[in-house]
Design a protein around this motif. Structure first.
Motif, PDB file in Angstrom:
ATOM      1  N   GLU A  51       6.011   7.764  -7.165  1.00  0.00           N
ATOM      2  CA  GLU A  51       5.932   7.891  -8.538  1.00  0.00           C
ATOM      3  C   GLU A  51       7.010   6.753  -9.203  1.00  0.00           C
ATOM      4  N   LEU A  52       8.238   6.505  -8.364  1.00  0.00           N
ATOM      5  CA  LEU A  52       9.329   5.751  -8.600  1.00  0.00           C
ATOM      6  C   LEU A  52       8.999   4.381  -8.507  1.00  0.00           C
ATOM      7  N   ASP A  53       8.355   4.064  -7.288  1.00  0.00           N
ATOM      8  CA  ASP A  53       8.258   2.681  -6.770  1.00  0.00           C
ATOM      9  C   ASP A  53       6.736   2.394  -6.498  1.00  0.00           C
ATOM     10  N   SER A  54       6.425   1.381  -7.459  1.00  0.00           N
ATOM     11  CA  SER A  54       4.665   1.119  -7.211  1.00  0.00           C
ATOM     12  C   SER A  54       4.507   0.346  -6.069  1.00  0.00           C
ATOM     13  N   ARG A  55       5.513  -0.112  -5.390  1.00  0.00           N
ATOM     14  CA  ARG A  55       5.242  -1.045  -4.244  1.00  0.00           C
ATOM     15  C   ARG A  55       5.061  -0.121  -2.846  1.00  0.00           C
ATOM     16  N   VAL A  56       5.221   1.021  -2.866  1.00  0.00           N
ATOM     17  CA  VAL A  56       5.249   2.028  -1.754  1.00  0.00           C
ATOM     18  C   VAL A  56       3.675   2.680  -2.192  1.00  0.00           C
ATOM     19  N   GLN A  57       3.004   2.338  -1.112  1.00  0.00           N
ATOM     20  CA  GLN A  57       1.671   3.075  -1.144  1.00  0.00           C
ATOM     21  C   GLN A  57       1.225   3.692   0.257  1.00  0.00           C
ATOM     22  N   PRO A  58       0.408   5.066   0.147  1.00  0.00           N
ATOM     23  CA  PRO A  58       0.266   5.716   1.364  1.00  0.00           C
ATOM     24  C   PRO A  58      -1.096   5.137   2.085  1.00  0.00           C
ATOM     25  N   SER A  59      -0.936   5.480   3.352  1.00  0.00           N
ATOM     26  CA  SER A  59      -2.051   5.172   4.273  1.00  0.00           C
ATOM     27  C   SER A  59      -2.663   6.846   4.548  1.00  0.00           C
ATOM     28  N   VAL A  60      -3.873   6.871   4.048  1.00  0.00           N
ATOM     29  CA  VAL A  60      -4.505   8.190   4.058  1.00  0.00           C
ATOM     30  C   VAL A  60      -5.194   8.277   5.578  1.00  0.00           C
ATOM     31  N   SER A  61      -4.566   9.394   6.213  1.00  0.00           N
ATOM     32  CA  SER A  61      -5.007   9.900   7.352  1.00  0.00           C
ATOM     33  C   SER A  61      -6.470  10.664   7.571  1.00  0.00           C
ATOM     34  N   HIS A  62      -7.098  10.419   8.791  1.00  0.00           N
ATOM     35  CA  HIS A  62      -8.127  11.474   9.082  1.00  0.00           C
ATOM     36  C   HIS A  62      -7.782  12.649   9.849  1.00  0.00           C
ATOM     37  N   THR A  63      -8.375  13.932   9.465  1.00  0.00           N
ATOM     38  CA  THR A  63      -8.098  15.101  10.135  1.00  0.00           C
ATOM     39  C   THR A  63      -9.310  15.689  10.419  1.00  0.00           C
ATOM     40  N   GLN A 118      -2.074  -6.568   0.750  1.00  0.00           N
ATOM     41  CA  GLN A 118      -1.876  -6.252  -0.471  1.00  0.00           C
ATOM     42  C   GLN A 118      -0.444  -6.625  -0.836  1.00  0.00           C
ATOM     43  N   GLY A 119       0.308  -6.575   0.149  1.00  0.00           N
ATOM     44  CA  GLY A 119       1.886  -6.622  -0.131  1.00  0.00           C
ATOM     45  C   GLY A 119       2.728  -5.492  -0.448  1.00  0.00           C
ATOM     46  N   SER A 120       1.856  -4.155   0.000  1.00  0.00           N
ATOM     47  CA  SER A 120       2.458  -3.015  -0.296  1.00  0.00           C
ATOM     48  C   SER A 120       3.432  -2.526   0.988  1.00  0.00           C
ATOM     49  N   ASP A 121       4.340  -1.701   0.592  1.00  0.00           N
ATOM     50  CA  ASP A 121       4.953  -1.054   1.670  1.00  0.00           C
ATOM     51  C   ASP A 121       4.417   0.283   1.882  1.00  0.00           C
ATOM     52  N   VAL A 122       3.835   0.148   3.282  1.00  0.00           N
ATOM     53  CA  VAL A 122       2.911   1.470   3.659  1.00  0.00           C
ATOM     54  C   VAL A 122       3.638   2.573   4.177  1.00  0.00           C
ATOM     55  N   VAL A 123       3.283   3.883   3.649  1.00  0.00           N
ATOM     56  CA  VAL A 123       4.026   4.886   3.836  1.00  0.00           C
ATOM     57  C   VAL A 123       2.998   5.880   4.990  1.00  0.00           C
ATOM     58  N   LEU A 124       3.454   6.194   5.927  1.00  0.00           N
ATOM     59  CA  LEU A 124       2.557   7.111   6.830  1.00  0.00           C
ATOM     60  C   LEU A 124       3.150   8.559   7.024  1.00  0.00           C
ATOM     61  N   GLU A 125       2.368   9.424   6.780  1.00  0.00           N
ATOM     62  CA  GLU A 125       2.941  10.976   7.038  1.00  0.00           C
ATOM     63  C   GLU A 125       2.183  11.403   8.223  1.00  0.00           C
ATOM     64  N   ILE A 126       3.163  11.256   9.293  1.00  0.00           N
ATOM     65  CA  ILE A 126       2.494  11.643  10.582  1.00  0.00           C
ATOM     66  C   ILE A 126       3.458  12.339  11.359  1.00  0.00           C
ATOM     67  N   ASP A 127       2.801  12.783  12.513  1.00  0.00           N
ATOM     68  CA  ASP A 127       3.647  13.584  13.469  1.00  0.00           C
ATOM     69  C   ASP A 127       4.425  12.680  14.440  1.00  0.00           C
ATOM     70  N   TRP A 128       5.355  13.198  15.285  1.00  0.00           N
ATOM     71  CA  TRP A 128       6.321  12.439  15.957  1.00  0.00           C
ATOM     72  C   TRP A 128       5.714  11.704  17.171  1.00  0.00           C
ATOM     73  N   GLN A 129       4.314  12.135  17.793  1.00  0.00           N
ATOM     74  CA  GLN A 129       3.688  11.609  18.691  1.00  0.00           C
ATOM     75  C   GLN A 129       2.981  10.311  18.092  1.00  0.00           C
ATOM     76  N   GLY A 130       2.609  10.319  16.810  1.00  0.00           N
ATOM     77  CA  GLY A 130       1.995   9.173  16.150  1.00  0.00           C
ATOM     78  C   GLY A 130       2.978   8.107  15.939  1.00  0.00           C
ATOM     79  N   ALA A 131       4.215   8.582  15.447  1.00  0.00           N
ATOM     80  CA  ALA A 131       5.282   7.680  15.058  1.00  0.00           C
ATOM     81  C   ALA A 131       5.556   7.118  16.083  1.00  0.00           C
ATOM     82  N   LEU A 132       5.966   7.489  17.332  1.00  0.00           N
ATOM     83  CA  LEU A 132       6.230   6.706  18.666  1.00  0.00           C
ATOM     84  C   LEU A 132       5.089   5.875  18.969  1.00  0.00           C
TER      85      LEU A 132
END
Length: 231
Positions: A51-63, A118-132
């Motif tokens: 909401e504060l930074d329009s350059r930050v965009q999410p990557s929507v995961s599958h579950t 698109q030039g966005s900063d991509v934010v991922l909400e993931i678990d530690w396994q995915g992060a590594l």
């Protein structure tokens, strides 16, 4: 849980969920990965940051888990069956996927590529396994781990959410010890005791990534050229 950022093709917050396969040749955007246990406030932090930074965009995961509360397909997650998830694995759709509390979560390569292109900063909400996994694929990814201030506060937050049965909360707390021990592998750790302070810390990390030499030389190439600075 963790958060991941990808710099210059950066990845942002994660499940906190991360990536796995071959090289991606992308020259725009930043990657940031954010990881944190349920109840640490990572989703609220990501929402406030966007909401504060329009350059930050999410990557929507599958579950493979069912939607909770007001969640909608394609917004918080893409909700798919086990059979659909298996097919996506076989097709090489995911850059990372992991088992989390008996369900599976995966990050689509295309979703990240589109955001970064698109030039966005991509934010991922993931678990530690995915992060590594993402760290293996994107060596310049920035991993951020979100911690609660105490075990008591973590339990209280999980109970106040009212989304999980008592046995699920106990499972989450049981798994939390192992998951939080992975924080030492991350670049930054944010303790979400006071939300406003945690959000300030998160904004500071994201902004700092944009000031790195590689990111600045891409974003402001004309300045570097005018000053005869070779990159």
């Amino acid at each position: 849980m963790p958060l991941v950022t990808l710099d210059g093709a950066s990845l942002a917050f994660g499940h906190v969920p991360l990536l796995d396969q071959a090289n991606l040749v992308i020259e725009r955007g930043e990657r940031i990965g954010l990881i944190g246990r349920n109840g640490t406030g990572k989703s609220s932090l990501v929402k406030a940051l966007m909401e504060l930074d329009s350059r930050v965009q999410p990557s929507v995961s599958h579950t493979t888990r069912a939607p909770r509360g007001q969640e909608k397909h394609g917004r918080e997650y893409y909700f798919v069956s086990d059979e659909e998830f298996d097919a996506m694995i076989k097709a090489g759709t995911f850059v990372e996927w992991a088992h989390v509390h008996g369900r599976r979560y995966g990050t689509s390569r295309k979703a990240i590529e589109d955001r970064i292109a698109q030039g966005s900063d991509v934010v991922l909400e993931i678990d530690w396994q995915g992060a590594l996994q993402i760290r293996q694929l994107f060596t310049n990814a920035v991993l951020i781990f979100i911690l609660p201030p105490s075990w008591e506060e973590l339990r209280s937050r999980l109970e106040r959410r009212g989304e999980d049965a008592a046995e699920i909360i106990e499972l989450r707390l049981k798994n939390a010890s192992e998951e939080m021990a992975q924080a030492q592998a991350f670049d930054f750790v944010i303790i979400n005791e006071l939300f406003e302070r945690a959000l300030f810390d998160l904004k500071a990390v994201v902004h700092a990534q944009r000031l790195k030499y590689a990111a600045q030389s891409r974003a402001r190439a004309e300045v570097f050229q005018a000053l005869h600075i070779t990159t």
